[in-house]
Motif scaffolding. Structure first.
Motif, PDB file in Angstrom:
ATOM      1  N   SER A 136     -11.950   5.195  -1.265  1.00 36.87           N
ATOM      2  CA  SER A 136     -10.646   5.547  -1.687  1.00 36.87           C
ATOM      3  C   SER A 136      -9.974   5.942  -0.537  1.00 36.87           C
ATOM      4  O   SER A 136     -10.461   6.375   0.314  1.00 36.87           O
ATOM      5  N   ILE A 137      -8.708   5.522  -0.530  1.00 35.79           N
ATOM      6  CA  ILE A 137      -7.738   5.691   0.913  1.00 35.79           C
ATOM      7  C   ILE A 137      -6.657   6.988   0.375  1.00 35.79           C
ATOM      8  O   ILE A 137      -6.312   6.998  -0.840  1.00 35.79           O
ATOM      9  N   SER A 138      -6.076   7.281   1.449  1.00 33.67           N
ATOM     10  CA  SER A 138      -4.943   8.154   1.028  1.00 33.67           C
ATOM     11  C   SER A 138      -3.629   7.449   0.763  1.00 33.67           C
ATOM     12  O   SER A 138      -3.746   6.388   0.712  1.00 33.67           O
ATOM     13  N   GLY A 139      -2.777   8.053   0.385  1.00 31.64           N
ATOM     14  CA  GLY A 139      -1.436   7.434  -0.189  1.00 31.64           C
ATOM     15  C   GLY A 139      -1.375   6.830  -1.453  1.00 31.64           C
ATOM     16  O   GLY A 139      -0.502   6.251  -2.026  1.00 31.64           O
ATOM     17  N   GLN A 140      -2.322   7.574  -2.226  1.00 35.07           N
ATOM     18  CA  GLN A 140      -2.330   7.328  -3.871  1.00 35.07           C
ATOM     19  C   GLN A 140      -1.372   8.357  -4.336  1.00 35.07           C
ATOM     20  O   GLN A 140      -0.790   9.121  -3.871  1.00 35.07           O
ATOM     21  N   ALA A 141      -0.793   7.659  -5.618  1.00 32.10           N
ATOM     22  CA  ALA A 141       0.328   8.315  -6.076  1.00 32.10           C
ATOM     23  C   ALA A 141       0.227   9.264  -7.502  1.00 32.10           C
ATOM     24  O   ALA A 141      -0.508   8.719  -8.207  1.00 32.10           O
ATOM     25  N   GLN A 142       0.856  10.230  -7.304  1.00 32.40           N
ATOM     26  CA  GLN A 142       1.107  11.067  -8.402  1.00 32.40           C
ATOM     27  C   GLN A 142       2.314  10.966  -8.981  1.00 32.40           C
ATOM     28  O   GLN A 142       3.190  11.343  -8.535  1.00 32.40           O
ATOM     29  N   LEU A 143       2.562  10.425 -10.079  1.00 32.98           N
ATOM     30  CA  LEU A 143       3.948  10.127 -10.765  1.00 32.98           C
ATOM     31  C   LEU A 143       4.364  10.789 -11.938  1.00 32.98           C
ATOM     32  O   LEU A 143       3.221  11.749 -12.279  1.00 32.98           O
ATOM     33  N   ASP A 144       5.216  10.588 -12.453  1.00 33.76           N
ATOM     34  CA  ASP A 144       6.033  11.617 -13.581  1.00 33.76           C
ATOM     35  C   ASP A 144       5.843  10.785 -14.911  1.00 33.76           C
ATOM     36  O   ASP A 144       7.090  10.504 -15.368  1.00 33.76           O
ATOM     37  N   GLY A 145       4.790  10.406 -15.382  1.00 33.10           N
ATOM     38  CA  GLY A 145       4.633   9.732 -16.628  1.00 33.10           C
ATOM     39  C   GLY A 145       3.545   9.223 -17.014  1.00 33.10           C
ATOM     40  O   GLY A 145       2.423   9.478 -16.847  1.00 33.10           O
ATOM     41  N   ASP A 146       3.488   7.758 -17.438  1.00 33.53           N
ATOM     42  CA  ASP A 146       2.310   7.324 -18.169  1.00 33.53           C
ATOM     43  C   ASP A 146       2.353   5.770 -17.675  1.00 33.53           C
ATOM     44  O   ASP A 146       2.648   4.647 -18.097  1.00 33.53           O
ATOM     45  N   PRO A 147       1.766   5.412 -16.394  1.00 34.12           N
ATOM     46  CA  PRO A 147       1.599   4.164 -15.914  1.00 34.12           C
ATOM     47  C   PRO A 147       0.502   3.343 -16.613  1.00 34.12           C
ATOM     48  O   PRO A 147      -0.419   3.625 -16.890  1.00 34.12           O
ATOM     49  N   ARG A 148       0.905   2.100 -17.061  1.00 36.58           N
ATOM     50  CA  ARG A 148       0.025   1.087 -17.944  1.00 36.58           C
ATOM     51  C   ARG A 148      -0.604   0.069 -16.967  1.00 36.58           C
ATOM     52  O   ARG A 148      -1.720  -0.332 -17.065  1.00 36.58           O
ATOM     53  N   HIS A 149       0.624  -0.681 -16.327  1.00 37.15           N
ATOM     54  CA  HIS A 149       0.026  -2.134 -15.645  1.00 37.15           C
ATOM     55  C   HIS A 149       0.558  -2.053 -14.378  1.00 37.15           C
ATOM     56  O   HIS A 149       1.366  -1.502 -14.013  1.00 37.15           O
ATOM     57  N   VAL A 150      -0.293  -2.892 -13.228  1.00 36.28           N
ATOM     58  CA  VAL A 150       0.242  -2.868 -12.086  1.00 36.28           C
ATOM     59  C   VAL A 150       0.232  -4.440 -11.868  1.00 36.28           C
ATOM     60  O   VAL A 150      -0.818  -5.162 -12.215  1.00 36.28           O
ATOM     61  N   SER A 151       0.965  -4.883 -10.811  1.00 35.03           N
ATOM     62  CA  SER A 151       1.223  -6.254 -10.442  1.00 35.03           C
ATOM     63  C   SER A 151       1.352  -6.031  -9.000  1.00 35.03           C
ATOM     64  O   SER A 151       2.161  -5.131  -8.334  1.00 35.03           O
ATOM     65  N   VAL A 152       0.780  -7.350  -8.382  1.00 36.49           N
ATOM     66  CA  VAL A 152       0.795  -7.207  -6.966  1.00 36.49           C
ATOM     67  C   VAL A 152       1.384  -8.441  -6.334  1.00 36.49           C
ATOM     68  O   VAL A 152       1.320  -9.476  -6.797  1.00 36.49           O
ATOM     69  N   GLY A 153       2.465  -8.280  -5.414  1.00 32.29           N
ATOM     70  CA  GLY A 153       2.978  -9.481  -4.713  1.00 32.29           C
ATOM     71  C   GLY A 153       4.041  -9.128  -3.592  1.00 32.29           C
ATOM     72  O   GLY A 153       4.470  -7.697  -3.426  1.00 32.29           O
ATOM     73  N   ASP A 154       4.496 -10.113  -2.773  1.00 31.35           N
ATOM     74  CA  ASP A 154       5.425  -9.579  -1.469  1.00 31.35           C
ATOM     75  C   ASP A 154       6.692  -9.846  -2.088  1.00 31.35           C
ATOM     76  O   ASP A 154       7.192 -10.855  -2.219  1.00 31.35           O
ATOM     77  N   LEU A 155       7.147  -8.760  -2.276  1.00 26.52           N
ATOM     78  CA  LEU A 155       8.560  -8.464  -2.719  1.00 26.52           C
ATOM     79  C   LEU A 155       9.822  -8.551  -2.252  1.00 26.52           C
ATOM     80  O   LEU A 155      10.924  -9.104  -2.261  1.00 26.52           O
ATOM     81  N   ASN A 156       9.520  -8.173  -0.674  1.00 26.64           N
ATOM     82  CA  ASN A 156      10.516  -8.282   0.160  1.00 26.64           C
ATOM     83  C   ASN A 156      10.579  -9.377   1.472  1.00 26.64           C
ATOM     84  O   ASN A 156      11.170  -9.503   2.294  1.00 26.64           O
TER      85      ASN A 156
END
Length: 602
Positions: A265-285
Motif C-alpha cells: 500500500s502506498i501513500s496518497g490514498q484518498a478519503q472522499l465525501d461520498g460513495d465511490p463505486r467504480h474506477v477507470s484508468v487512462g491517460d486523460l491529459n
C-alpha cells in the motif's frame, strides 16, 4: 527476387539467344570474406572463389513428375544492377527472424525490400520501396495458362491481412512499441484513421493517418507518446474499405515487464465525501502517465497523476444523479479519452468529452430506457469508432452504435434473463467481431450473445457459474488462443473459469475457492510479466485483495493483501511507470478508511 514482369523484360531485352525462360525466383549470394557484403568480384581469376551462390530446387520441378528433366543445365546471366535488393522468405517471418531481417537490410543499405508469402511484413522496415511478392513461379511456363506452372508462397486470395511485429494472436501480449500493419497481394486503397483504426483503452486513439509503406503495405501511426501502456488493451478495426469482405475487429494485450507481483500500500490514498463505486484508468491529459476516474456519488471524480503514481487532487464532474459504473474511450475520434458513466435509477448514460488536457465538457446524455448496472465500449459494428453496450436492470442489455462523432443512433435491446450485473465485450468465437458476455447474479450464470457481424446479436446462450456472479472478464487463461470467461461469485466464495471450446461455446465452470469473504470485483492482466494472464479479486466485506498468479497448468499461486477498505471495484494499470501493473480499488460507504486505494507492484 523479381516479379514476373521484370523476368519477362530480362528475357526480352537481356537474355542471349537460346534462353527460353527467366524465372523470377532469385538465388542467394554471400561473400565469405565480408559478412556485410553480398558483392562478388566482377572479374575473378580462374579457380578463384570469393563468393558462394546457392540454388534451391523444388523436387519435383514440374507439376507432373514425368515431365522432370534428368539433368539440369544452368546458364548464368549477369545483369548490371546497382540496386540492393533483399527478400524476406516465409521462414523468416517470426519475431526474431524479422528483427534479423531488418538488421540485415540496414547493414546492406537495401534499396528494395520484397516480402515473400502472406505472413509477415519485414519487421518495422520503413521504406517506400517495400513490396509484396505473394507467389513466385519456380517451374513451368509464365502466364495464367502456363503449362505445369508451380509457385511458392502461394497468394492467400484477394483479401488483405493484419500483421504485427510479434507472432502474438489477439489472446496474447504484443510489444508496447507495436506498429500494426496491413499487407495485401493487391494494391490497398488509401487507408484513413477510421478505416484502419487503432484505439488504446489507456492511451486513446491513434489520430495520425496511417500511410502506405509501398502499394501493398499500410502501416498505422505510432501509439500516443511512442508506445502503448503496459497491460493496455488495444483494439484494431479494419473496415471493408480496405478490401476485407467483412469488418475485422481484433483486441490485443500489451506485454508487461517481469515483476515479483508482491504489492504494498502506498501513500496518497484518498478519503472522499461520498460513495465511490467504480474506477477507470487512462491517460486523460496526454502526458504519458495514467490517471484515474472514480465514479463517485453524484459526480465523476478525475485524479490526474502528479507523476509519481499517487493520486493527485480531485476534479468533480456532476453527472446529474448518482453515478455507478463507468468507462473511458475516445468516442468522438479526436484522440482523447472521454468519460462515460451510468446514472443509478435513471434512464440515461452521461458522457463527458475531453478537451485534450484532462478537463471535460458535458455531460450529454444517451437514452438507456432503464437503470444501467454496467457499461463497456468497443467497435461493435466494425466501422472504426467506439460503440456502447450496457447491462440494464430490466433484464436486458442495450447496444447504442456510435455515429462517428460521439453521438449515438437509437439503441437496440436484447433479453438476457434475470439480474444482469457486469458485462464485457470480446471476440469469443474468433470470427473478427465483438460479442457480449454478461454476469447475472440472480440466476447464477452468464449469458453470451454472439455478434452476427453487423452489430446485431443472436439470442443469448446461458452457462452456469458459482452463486451470484457479480463481475466477468474475457481472457485466455490456458494459453490456447481462445478467450475464456471468468466470474467472481459473491455468495459462492469462489472464482469460476469457463473454458472456451474455440467456437464461442464454453465448458462447464471450474470453481476456485477464495479466502473468507465475498469475491465481488475482478480484473485481469499479466501481473508478474511471465506472458500469461493473472487475476486480481476484490472482496466486498473484508478489506482484502486476492491475487491469483496463473501457473499455466490450471493452478494458481494465491496471495492475499490488505486494501484500504471493503472492495467494490478493482482496476489494473502502470501508475508509477515502471512497466508492471499496480492495483487500484474503491471502497464504498467508508467513514474512516481510504475510499480509493493503490497497491503498488513492487
Amino acid at each position: 527476387m523479381i516479379t514476373e514482369d521484370e523476368a519477362a523484360q530480362l528475357l526480352e531485352n537481356v537474355a542471349p539467344t537460346g534462353v527460353q525462360d527467366v524465372f523470377p525466383y532469385g538465388f542467394v549470394v554471400r561473400n565469405p570474406n565480408d559478412p556485410y557484403s553480398r558483392t562478388l568480384p566482377a572479374n575473378p581469376a580462374e579457380d578463384r572463389f570469393d563468393g558462394v551462390v546457392t540454388f534451391a530446387y523444388k523436387v519435383p520441378l514440374q507439376a507432373n513428375p514425368a515431365d522432370d528433366p534428368f539433368t539440369v543445365s544452368i546458364l548464368f546471366l549477369a545483369v548490371d544492377d546497382d540496386a540492393v535488393r533483399i527478400t524476406q522468405s516465409p521462414e523468416e517471418q517470426t519475431p526474431a527472424a524479422a528483427a534479423a531481417f531488418e538488421a540485415r537490410a540496414v547493414a546492406l543499405g537495401a534499396d528494395l525490400l520484397a516480402i515473400l508469402g502472406p505472413q509477415g511484413v519485414a519487421g518495422n522496415a520503413d521504406r517506400s520501396s517495400l513490396r509484396m511478392v505473394c507467389d513466385v513461379r519456380v517451374a513451368g511456363a509464365a502466364g495464367a495458362a502456363g503449362a505445369g506452372a508451380v509457385t511458392i508462397g502461394d497468394a492467400p486470395g484477394v483479401e488483405p491481412w493484419l500483421s504485427t511485429p510479434s507472432s502474438a494472436d489477439p489472446a496474447h501480449a504484443i510489444p508496447a512499441t507495436t506498429r500494426f500493419q496491413i499487407a495485401s497481394c493487391a494494391p490497398i486503397p488509401t487507408a484513413g484513421g477510421t478505416t484502419f483504426a487503432v484505439h488504446g483503452f489507456h492511451g486513446g486513439r491513434n489520430v495520425v493517418e496511417p500511410y502506405l509503406a509501398g502499394p501493398h503495405v499500410v502501416r498505422a501511426s505510432a501509439p500516443p507518446n511512442g508506445s502503448f501502456f503496459p497491460g493496455e488493451e488495444v483494439e484494431v478495426t479494419l473496415t471493408t474499405t480496405l478490401g476485407f469482405p467483412k469488418p475485422i475487429v481484433a483486441r490485443y494485450r500489451v506485454a508487461t515487464n517481469p515483476a515479483p507481483a508482491r504489492f504494498e500500500s502506498i501513500s496518497g490514498q484518498a478519503q472522499l465525501d461520498g460513495d465511490p463505486r467504480h474506477v477507470s484508468v487512462g491517460d486523460l491529459n496526454g502526458d504519458g502517465k495514467l490517471d484515474l476516474v472514480v465514479h463517485h456519488s453524484y459526480y465523476a471524480g478525475v485524479f490526474l497523476n502528479p507523476g509519481n503514481g499517487t493520486l493527485g487532487t480531485v476534479t468533480r464532474y456532476n453527472a446529474g444523479y448518482y453515478t455507478n459504473i463507468g468507462a473511458l474511450g475516445d468516442l468522438d475520434g479526436d484522440g482523447h479519452l472521454d468519460i462515460v458513466t451510468t446514472r443509478d435509477t435513471r434512464d440515461s448514460i452521461a458522457v463527458f468529452f475531453n478537451h485534450g488536457d484532462g478537463t471535460f465538457a458535458g455531460p450529454t446524455f444517451v437514452p438507456a430506457g432503464s437503470s444501467a448496472t454496467s457499461i463497456a465500449l468497443g467497435d461493435i459494428d466494425g466501422d472504426g469508432d467506439l460503440d456502447l453496450a450496457t447491462a440494464l436492470r430490466a433484464d436486458t442489455i442495450l447496444v447504442a452504435l456510435n455515429q462517428g462523432n460521439g453521438t449515438f443512433a437509437a439503441p437496440s435491446t436484447y433479453s438476457v434473463g434475470q439480474g444482469p450485473k457486469r458485462l464485457v465485450l470480446a471476440d469469443l468465437d474468433g470470427d473478427g467481431d465483438l460479442d457480449v458476455a454478461v454476469a447475472k447474479q440472480q440466476s447464477n450464470d452468464v449469458s453470451v450473445l454472439i455478434n452476427r457481424g453487423d452489430g446485431t446479436f443472436e439470442d443469448h446462450r446461458v452457462y452456469g457459474t458459482g452463486q451470484r456472479p457479480t463481475d466477468v472478464v474475457a481472457v485466455d487463461m490456458d494459453g490456447d488462443g481462445h478467450l475464456d470467461l471468468v466470474t467472481t461469485n459473491n455468495d459462492g466464495g469462489s472464482v469460476s473459469i469457463l473454458r472456451n471450446r474455440g467456437d464461442g461455446t464454453f465448458d462447464a465452470a471450474t470453481n476456485y475457492p477464495i479466502a473468507a469473504g465475498s469475491p465481488y470485483a475482478l480484473a485481469a492482466g499479466d501481473l508478474d510479466g511471465d506472458g500469461d494472464v493473472d487475476l486480481a479479486v476484490g472482496l466486498l466485506y473484508s478489506k482484502t485483495v486476492v491475487i491469483l498468479l496463473n501457473l499455466g497448468n490450471g493452478s494458481f499461486d494465491v496471495r492475499t493483501y490488505t486494501s484500504g477498505g471493503s472492495v467494490w471495484d478493482i482496476a489494473l494499470g502502470d501508475l508509477d511507470g515502471d512497466g508492471d501493473l499496480d492495483v487500484i480499488t474503491t471502497s464504498p460507504l467508508s467513514t474512516s478508511d481510504p475510499e480509493v486505494s493503490i497497491l503498488r507492484n513492487n
